[in-house]
Enzyme design. Structure first.
Site, PDB file in Angstrom:
ATOM      1  NE  ARG A 125      22.435 -14.056 -37.445  1.00 60.50           N
ATOM      2  CZ  ARG A 125      23.249 -13.474 -36.567  1.00 60.50           C
ATOM      3  NH1 ARG A 125      22.993 -12.253 -36.133  1.00 60.50           N
ATOM      4  NH2 ARG A 125      24.340 -14.090 -36.136  1.00 60.50           N
ATOM      5  CB  THR A 176      31.101 -16.004 -29.454  1.00 58.31           C
ATOM      6  OG1 THR A 176      30.211 -15.264 -28.589  1.00 58.31           O
ATOM      7  CG2 THR A 176      30.627 -15.830 -30.883  1.00 58.31           C
ATOM      8  N   GLY A 197      26.506  -5.830 -31.076  1.00 58.74           N
ATOM      9  CA  GLY A 197      26.563  -5.557 -29.649  1.00 58.74           C
ATOM     10  C   GLY A 197      27.073  -4.141 -29.416  1.00 58.74           C
ATOM     11  CG  ASN A 228      38.827 -33.950 -79.518  1.00 55.19           C
ATOM     12  OD1 ASN A 228      37.729 -33.774 -80.058  1.00 55.19           O
ATOM     13  ND2 ASN A 228      39.078 -33.564 -78.301  1.00 55.19           N
ATOM     14  CB  SER A 279      38.068 -22.837 -95.241  1.00 51.46           C
ATOM     15  OG  SER A 279      38.784 -21.648 -95.055  1.00 51.46           O
TER      16      SER A 279
HETATM   17  C1  UD1 Z   1      28.924 -11.146 -32.450  1.00 45.10           C
HETATM   18  C2  UD1 Z   1      28.947 -10.468 -31.082  1.00 45.10           C
HETATM   19  C3  UD1 Z   1      28.453  -9.037 -31.233  1.00 45.10           C
HETATM   20  C4  UD1 Z   1      29.301  -8.298 -32.240  1.00 45.10           C
HETATM   21  C5  UD1 Z   1      29.321  -9.049 -33.590  1.00 45.10           C
HETATM   22  C6  UD1 Z   1      30.316  -8.401 -34.513  1.00 45.10           C
HETATM   23  C7  UD1 Z   1      28.496 -12.317 -29.519  1.00 45.10           C
HETATM   24  C8  UD1 Z   1      27.507 -12.919 -28.612  1.00 45.10           C
HETATM   25  N1  UD1 Z   1      28.107 -11.203 -30.169  1.00 45.10           N
HETATM   26  O1  UD1 Z   1      27.571 -11.216 -32.852  1.00 45.10           O
HETATM   27  O2  UD1 Z   1      28.546  -8.364 -29.984  1.00 45.10           O
HETATM   28  O3  UD1 Z   1      28.778  -6.987 -32.422  1.00 45.10           O
HETATM   29  O4  UD1 Z   1      29.726 -10.411 -33.379  1.00 45.10           O
HETATM   30  O5  UD1 Z   1      30.281  -8.983 -35.775  1.00 45.10           O
HETATM   31  O6  UD1 Z   1      29.618 -12.784 -29.613  1.00 45.10           O
HETATM   32  N2  UD1 Z   1      30.762 -18.908 -33.745  1.00 45.10           N
HETATM   33  C9  UD1 Z   1      31.432 -20.044 -33.311  1.00 45.10           C
HETATM   34  N3  UD1 Z   1      30.823 -20.867 -32.403  1.00 45.10           N
HETATM   35  C10 UD1 Z   1      29.584 -20.582 -31.898  1.00 45.10           C
HETATM   36  C11 UD1 Z   1      28.934 -19.412 -32.331  1.00 45.10           C
HETATM   37  C12 UD1 Z   1      29.547 -18.594 -33.247  1.00 45.10           C
HETATM   38  O7  UD1 Z   1      32.544 -20.335 -33.740  1.00 45.10           O
HETATM   39  O8  UD1 Z   1      29.104 -21.386 -31.072  1.00 45.10           O
HETATM   40  C13 UD1 Z   1      31.431 -18.052 -34.748  1.00 45.10           C
HETATM   41  C14 UD1 Z   1      30.592 -17.796 -35.972  1.00 45.10           C
HETATM   42  O9  UD1 Z   1      30.831 -18.781 -36.965  1.00 45.10           O
HETATM   43  C15 UD1 Z   1      31.070 -16.419 -36.420  1.00 45.10           C
HETATM   44  C16 UD1 Z   1      31.554 -15.765 -35.130  1.00 45.10           C
HETATM   45  O10 UD1 Z   1      31.661 -16.789 -34.187  1.00 45.10           O
HETATM   46  O11 UD1 Z   1      32.139 -16.506 -37.335  1.00 45.10           O
HETATM   47  C17 UD1 Z   1      30.572 -14.711 -34.611  1.00 45.10           C
HETATM   48  O12 UD1 Z   1      29.300 -15.330 -34.431  1.00 45.10           O
HETATM   49  P1  UD1 Z   1      27.971 -14.642 -34.948  1.00 45.10           P
HETATM   50  O13 UD1 Z   1      26.836 -15.547 -34.688  1.00 45.10           O
HETATM   51  O14 UD1 Z   1      28.149 -14.131 -36.320  1.00 45.10           O
HETATM   52  O15 UD1 Z   1      27.884 -13.423 -33.928  1.00 45.10           O
HETATM   53  P2  UD1 Z   1      27.070 -12.081 -34.124  1.00 45.10           P
HETATM   54  O16 UD1 Z   1      25.627 -12.339 -33.891  1.00 45.10           O
HETATM   55  O17 UD1 Z   1      27.441 -11.420 -35.376  1.00 45.10           O
HETATM   56 CA    CA Z   2      28.618 -12.075 -37.186  1.00 42.41          CA
END
Ligand code: UD1
Ligand code: CA
Length: 476
Positions: free
Chosen positions: A31, A96, A156, A405, A424
């Protein structure tokens, strides 16, 4: 937990629970529409992820912190490796939930894991501790940190079993919410505590039945409830600390919050900052008491400023150490330099890397320095370039002096000994040494060493043609 007294009642022995922190940082950050990994975007002058690591390291030792990396893993690892944390590679980023799946082996030796989001840098150590302690006290399998947000969109939502109980039924992602659920202002922060054995006993039940076809860690709530495990929520009383950075506008907002907080902390410590909204002060900057920072000043990186200084407007100071009682007049630019106590610099001085300005010295208008050492009380007040130069004490460098230099291939050194006076518009062609107490006549081009106490003249002798101008005019 190493630095707290949280008891793990789920453990059968009396030893304190072994607590790890996992930081999810493998995502791409689609995003943001960026070529660079999201967690390396900067707020408060350093990568978002570095803030999360610094906070985590206040709760557990670095060896118990696991960063889950994937997208541009090498870059992310290199950026934060000096913190001494561990890494887990999530080669394919399938959500995640999947991030935690790949961390199973690394986390197996622990009783409890606290999961943090690598894109949410404002989380505070005491809140992490509260989450951990609440989890242990409740003997829960999963505890999530929630917050009430004015505008919950994008996050979420937490579905509690009943409004008054801390038991959770599920977490519903924004895109899956019903119109009724969309109105819930209690959001899932993305920070959790899990009992490690129970997490991995049930994580295989996660599915990918959602719009992104990903394993959502949020679905663990419903999975565990279904398996009759205890899932609870604890709400933070500082909602701002859970804010994430999915969008550019959110990164800018986090940066502004961090910097204002930094200014407030410095003011608590005795620093005056006028119009703090206009100042850009990085998180690691240190400033002594009674120093005054005027509007529109930028203090970046590892800059350290002593007590009783005045930093006037429009100066940009990077990785520079400034002693007590120094005055920086408007419009200076400094990089990786040192200024000793009671010196005065500016207006419009440019200190390039390796400039070392002595006690009580003066650098003035439009003076550029690079890799120099200037002794106590020496002055270069106007329109000068000093590079690769060692200047003793009590030296006066006149307006328009240039050290030559660079010969197009190599850099050479200029030495100006104590008490020398450079007239100067002199050019000092390096390598060259100007002896102690010597004088250089104005507009000299000095190509050879000048002995102590001598006068050196290096310019054409003036000739005067009497009446020449009058004669020329009369010819018209
Ligand atoms: C997530 C939560 C959401 C919460 C929000 C808070 C999920 C599905 N949703 O959404 O409920 O309100 O965070 O900020 O978890 N990441 C990985 N591996 C992956 C995907 C993501 O390490 O495969 C890491 C990303 O780099 C990031 C973090 O996990 O640092 C969260 O992922 P992100 O995509 O930002 O989740 P949100 O859509 O914000
Ligand atoms: Ca996030």
């Amino acid at each position: 937990m190493a630095k707290t007294s949280a008891k793990n009642s789920s453990s059968s022995t009396n030893r304190p629970p072994r607590v790890a922190i996992a930081i999810m940082a493998a995502g791409k950050g689609t995003r943001l529409k960026s070529r660079h990994p999201k967690v390396l975007h900067e707020v408060g002058g350093k990568p978002i992820l570095s803030h999360v690591i610094a906070t985590a390291a206040k709760v557990v030792p670095a060896k118990d912190i696991f960063i889950i990396i994937g997208h541009e893993a090498d870059r992310v690892r290199a950026a934060v490796a000096s913190s001494g944390v561990q890494f887990v590679v999530q080669a394919e980023q399938r959500g995640t939930g999947h991030a935690l799946m790949v961390a199973q082996e690394a986390l197996a030796p622990y009783d409890q894991v606290i999961v943090l989001s690598g894109d949410a840098p404002l989380i505070r150590p005491d809140t992490i501790q509260k989450l951990s302690a609440f989890h242990a006290g409740q003997k829960a399998t999963m505890t999530l940190l929630s917050a009430d947000l004015e505008d919950p969109s994008g996050y979420g939502r937490v579905i509690r079993k009943t409004a008054s109980s801390s038991d959770v039924r599920a977490i519903v992602e924004e895109k899956a919410t019903s119109p009724q659920q969309k109105k819930i202002r209690e959001i899932n922060s993305g920070f959790y505590a899990f009992s490690v054995p129970a997490l991995y006993k049930h994580i295989g039940s996660l599915g990918t039945d959602n719009v992104h076809r990903e394993y959502y860690l949020t679905d663990m709530a419903a999975v565990l409830v279904h398996a009759r495990q205890k899932v609870v929520v604890v709400k933070t009383s500082h909602p701002a600390e859970v804010l994430g950075s999915n969008k550019r506008s959110e990164i800018v907002d986090l940066d502004a919050r961090l910097r204002l907080e930094k200014c407030q902390q410095l003011m608590e410590e005795g620093v005056t900052i006028f119009y703090p909204q206009t100042c850009v002060i990085d998180s690691d900057v240190e400033i002594g008491a009674d120093t005054v920072i005027e509007p529109f000043v930028q203090l970046r990186g590892k800059t350290k400023i002593g007590a009783d200084c005045r930093i006037r407007s429009y100066s940009v100071i990077q990785d520079t150490e400034i002693g007590d009682g120094v005055v920086v007049l408007p419009g200076c630019v400094m990089d990786d330099s040192r200024i000793a106590r009671n010196a005065t610099v500016g207006p419009y001085s440019r200190l390039r890397p390796g400039s070392d300005i002595g006690e009580g010295a003066h650098l003035g208008n439009f003076v550029e320095t690079k890799k120099i050492k200037m002794g106590k009380g020496s002055k270069a007040n106007h329109l000068t370039y000093l590079g690769d130069t060692e200047i003793g004490e009590g030296v006066n460098v006149g307006a328009g002096t240039i050290t030559c230099n660079y010969d197009g291939v190599h850099k050479h050194k200029t030495v100006i000994e104590d008490g020398a006076f450079i007239g100067s518009d002199s050019t000092l062609v390096a390598p060259v040494r100007i002896g102690k107490g010597s004088y250089i006549a104005a507009a000299s081009c000095i190509t050879e060493d000048v002995p102590a106490d001598a006068l050196a003249l290096g310019r054409a002798r003036q000739t005067v043609k009497e009446g020449w101008a009058r004669e020329k005019k009369s010819q018209k």
